[in-house]
Design a protein around this motif. Structure first.
Motif, PDB file in Angstrom:
ATOM      1  N   SER A  17       0.835  -1.210   0.000  1.00 38.91           N
ATOM      2  CA  SER A  17       0.000   0.000   0.000  1.00 38.91           C
ATOM      3  C   SER A  17       0.868   1.259   0.000  1.00 38.91           C
ATOM      4  O   SER A  17       0.562   2.239  -0.687  1.00 38.91           O
ATOM      5  CB  SER A  17      -0.925   0.006   1.223  1.00 38.91           C
ATOM      6  OG  SER A  17      -1.728  -1.148   1.208  1.00 38.91           O
ATOM      7  N   ASP A  40      -7.491  -4.865  -1.843  1.00 46.01           N
ATOM      8  CA  ASP A  40      -7.212  -5.667  -0.641  1.00 46.01           C
ATOM      9  C   ASP A  40      -8.546  -5.820   0.098  1.00 46.01           C
ATOM     10  O   ASP A  40      -8.744  -5.282   1.186  1.00 46.01           O
ATOM     11  CB  ASP A  40      -6.170  -4.951   0.219  1.00 46.01           C
ATOM     12  CG  ASP A  40      -5.645  -5.864   1.322  1.00 46.01           C
ATOM     13  OD1 ASP A  40      -6.194  -6.972   1.477  1.00 46.01           O
ATOM     14  OD2 ASP A  40      -4.698  -5.462   2.029  1.00 46.01           O
ATOM     15  N   ASN A  45      -7.080  -0.268   3.184  1.00 43.52           N
ATOM     16  CA  ASN A  45      -6.670   0.930   3.930  1.00 43.52           C
ATOM     17  C   ASN A  45      -5.927   1.954   3.071  1.00 43.52           C
ATOM     18  O   ASN A  45      -5.357   2.904   3.583  1.00 43.52           O
ATOM     19  CB  ASN A  45      -5.816   0.546   5.153  1.00 43.52           C
ATOM     20  CG  ASN A  45      -4.630  -0.312   4.776  1.00 43.52           C
ATOM     21  OD1 ASN A  45      -4.194  -0.295   3.625  1.00 43.52           O
ATOM     22  ND2 ASN A  45      -4.105  -1.059   5.730  1.00 43.52           N
ATOM     23  N   ASP A 120      -3.750  -2.157  -5.669  1.00 43.43           N
ATOM     24  CA  ASP A 120      -3.168  -2.587  -4.389  1.00 43.43           C
ATOM     25  C   ASP A 120      -3.856  -3.904  -4.007  1.00 43.43           C
ATOM     26  O   ASP A 120      -5.042  -3.919  -3.675  1.00 43.43           O
ATOM     27  CB  ASP A 120      -3.434  -1.505  -3.336  1.00 43.43           C
ATOM     28  CG  ASP A 120      -2.807  -1.835  -1.989  1.00 43.43           C
ATOM     29  OD1 ASP A 120      -2.051  -2.822  -1.884  1.00 43.43           O
ATOM     30  OD2 ASP A 120      -3.099  -1.094  -1.017  1.00 43.43           O
TER      31      ASP A 120
HETATM   32 MG   LIG Z   1      -1.881  -2.883   2.266  1.00 41.95          MG
END
Ligand SMILES: [Mg+2]
Ligand SMILES: Nc1ncnc2c1ncn2[C@@H]1O[C@H](COP(=O)(O)OP(=O)(O)OP(=O)(O)O)[C@@H](O)[C@H]1O
Length: 306
Positions: A17, A40, A45, A120
């Protein structure tokens, strides 16, 4: 056409990330319309790293048909040219996307009108992660220089190649292939992509040719993150050579990113590490990698499912 860079790693905490957000900021900063997609699912996040504390909408709103188009769930970030599709609020119910939904999402991603798209991905080798990784030729693996992380990346790379082979066959056909591989090459050989490919070429020459073309077209890269002074800078190159020797698969070592405690500080302060600490070794590493990644991107998307 958009360049798509899926970013995956065998282990949580390797820096997927952080790297996705840093590369995104650099690409956007160079004037390219850039989209980050947080895939993800279940542990998203990325929004926090691009300063969107409470994303108003997310990927699940598209998956659950609240919005008809993937574009409808794109969020602006405070960074000019940088956009986000958040995975936040995606409770575990979409962590295992149904097959049809996944294909719909993959196709929608491929059609988005951004110059640069960074994905991601979740840690490990779930089917979702592998299928999203295989959407493009430009996949990036990220690991830390620890034996556990390296072991996991080796396993992930092997699983991804198997997944690509598997995508071309029905369940029955693939089972038959596995059986024949064991008959011809012996116990344990079904784990070796080379043996599997030999069998595919023999029994299904057309598919074998297509897959061989895909595998040579891949420009997969490995990045080692969080390198400390005592770590061997040549380790990444050695890992890639081992992967080629044991799996017969080419992965280019793209470079190291130095460990720096300021990464933690920047994340805690919710500021861009590259803006706050531009002259650190780590920031230089990320900028060099970004240039290399952009200049060596392939064009072809790979969404071929049987
Ligand atoms: Mg991550
Ligand atoms: N180069 C670096 N130097 C120091 N710390 C780093 C570096 N890269 C990442 N980190 C730290 O590692 C932690 C994990 O990074 P990040 O969240 O990007 O990993 P991840 O691979 O996305 O993890 P997950 O799989 O859990 O989503 C971050 O909190 C960050 O502080």
């Amino acid at each position: 056409m958009a360049h798509i860079w899926p970013i995956g790693g065998g282990k949580g905490g390797s820096g997927k990330s952080f790297l996705t957000s840093a590369l995104g900021r650099l690409m956007a900063g160079s004037g390219k319309r850039t989209l980050l997609i947080d895939l993800d699912l279940g542990a998203a996040n990325l929004h926090t790293l691009v300063d969107i504390p409470y994303p108003a909408k997310s990927l699940s709103d598209f998956v659950k048909k609240k919005f008809p188009l993937l574009e409808n769930v794109v969020l602006e970030t405070p960074v000019p040219n940088l956009f986000l599709i958040s995975g936040a609020n995606d409770t575990l119910d979409i962590a295992n996307l149904p097959y049809e939904q996944k294909i719909k999402t993959l196709r929608a991603i491929a059609k988005l009108g951004y110059e640069c798209i960074l994905l991601d991905l979740g840690a490990g080798s779930s089917f979702n992660t592998m299928d999203f990784f295989l959407i493009s030729q430009n996949g990036i693996f990220i690991a830390t220089p620890e034996p556990t992380s390296i072991e996991n990346i080796h396993r992930l790379i092997r699983s991804i190649y198997f997944r690509r082979i598997r995508q071309c066959f029905t369940v029955m056909e693939f089972k038959e292939l596995e059986g024949e591989v064991v008959n011809v090459f012996g116990d344990g050989s079904f784990n070796k992509p080379e043996c599997m490919m030999q069998m595919v070429k023999k029994n299904h020459p057309e598919i074998g040719l297509k897959l061989a073309g895909d595998f040579t077209g891949y420009r997969f890269k490995l990045i080692l993150n969080q390198l400390r002074k005592q770590d061997d800078a040549a380790l990444g190159g050695q890992i890639c050579r081992l992967i080629e020797k044991h799996l017969g698969l080419k992965v280019e070592f793209a470079g190291n990113i130095a460990f720096d405690d300021h990464v933690h500080d920047a994340i805690c302060q919710r500021v861009s590490f590259l803006d706050r600490y531009p002259y650190t070794r780590t920031a230089c590493d990320v900028r060099e990698l970004s240039n290399h990644i952009i200049s060596s991107a392939g064009d072809q998307l790979q969404i071929n499912y049987s």
